[in-house]
Design a protein around this motif. Structure first.
Motif, mmCIF file in Angstrom:
data_model
loop_
_atom_site.group_PDB
_atom_site.id
_atom_site.type_symbol
_atom_site.label_atom_id
_atom_site.label_comp_id
_atom_site.label_asym_id
_atom_site.label_seq_id
_atom_site.Cartn_x
_atom_site.Cartn_y
_atom_site.Cartn_z
ATOM 1 N N PRO A 76 -4.152 -14.825 9.261
ATOM 2 C CA PRO A 76 -5.295 -13.101 9.308
ATOM 3 C C PRO A 76 -3.563 -12.598 8.433
ATOM 4 C CG PRO A 76 -4.912 -13.682 10.945
ATOM 5 C CD PRO A 76 -4.859 -14.985 10.740
ATOM 6 N N PRO A 77 -3.942 -11.783 7.236
ATOM 7 C CA PRO A 77 -3.039 -11.152 6.202
ATOM 8 C C PRO A 77 -2.023 -10.390 7.143
ATOM 9 C CG PRO A 77 -4.940 -9.979 5.382
ATOM 10 C CD PRO A 77 -5.512 -11.164 7.338
ATOM 11 N N SER A 78 -2.332 -10.148 8.348
ATOM 12 C CA SER A 78 -1.301 -9.188 8.936
ATOM 13 C C SER A 78 0.101 -9.789 9.526
ATOM 14 C CB SER A 78 -2.034 -8.235 10.001
ATOM 15 O OG SER A 78 -1.964 -9.438 11.206
ATOM 16 N N VAL A 79 -0.828 -10.987 9.463
ATOM 17 C CA VAL A 79 0.847 -12.181 10.092
ATOM 18 C C VAL A 79 2.344 -12.027 9.623
ATOM 19 C CG1 VAL A 79 1.438 -14.434 10.618
ATOM 20 C CG2 VAL A 79 -0.530 -13.353 11.628
ATOM 21 N N PRO A 80 3.313 -12.218 9.863
ATOM 22 C CA PRO A 80 3.947 -12.086 8.228
ATOM 23 C C PRO A 80 4.458 -13.125 7.702
ATOM 24 C CG PRO A 80 4.935 -11.015 10.184
ATOM 25 C CD PRO A 80 3.774 -12.005 10.913
ATOM 26 N N GLY A 81 4.448 -14.296 7.780
ATOM 27 C CA GLY A 81 4.580 -15.217 7.288
ATOM 28 C C GLY A 81 4.126 -16.362 8.196
ATOM 29 N N PRO A 82 3.858 -18.107 7.255
ATOM 30 C CA PRO A 82 4.783 -19.366 7.930
ATOM 31 C C PRO A 82 5.919 -19.661 8.397
ATOM 32 C CG PRO A 82 3.388 -19.736 6.024
ATOM 33 C CD PRO A 82 3.028 -18.064 6.593
#
Length: 92
Positions: A76-82
């Motif tokens: 999801p776009p709300s996850v800050p980043g991997p």
């Protein structure tokens, strides 16, 4: 609690990519069902690569493309980043 998927040795990258799609979809559905604040989560993704016994040899660029595709389609776009933790695999 980390989720680990065991490596199966003979798959093609396309199969592993589909498996990654399914795992990511399952994980984020479960997080949403439990009302987890996704903006506060961290993701340590797997690299989509073929198994060691796979007859087809893929380039690092092909593995990177498959990995990025899986992440873009399922995280999801709300996850800050991997988080990309670099390891020392024998293939490098």
């Amino acid at each position: 609690m980390p989720v680990k998927v065991l490596k199966i040795r003979i798959q093609l990258v396309a199969y592993v990519r589909r498996l990654s799609f399914q795992v990511l979809a399952f994980v984020y559905k479960a997080l949403a069902d439990h009302h987890i604040f996704l903006e506060g989560t961290l993701l340590k993704p797997n690299m989509v690569t073929a198994g060691q016994s796979c007859a087809t040899k893929y380039t690092p660029e092909q593995a990177a493309e498959a990995t990025v595709t899986a992440l873009r389609r399922r995280v999801p776009p709300s996850v800050p980043g991997p988080l990309h933790i670099y390891n020392t695999s024998p293939n490098q």
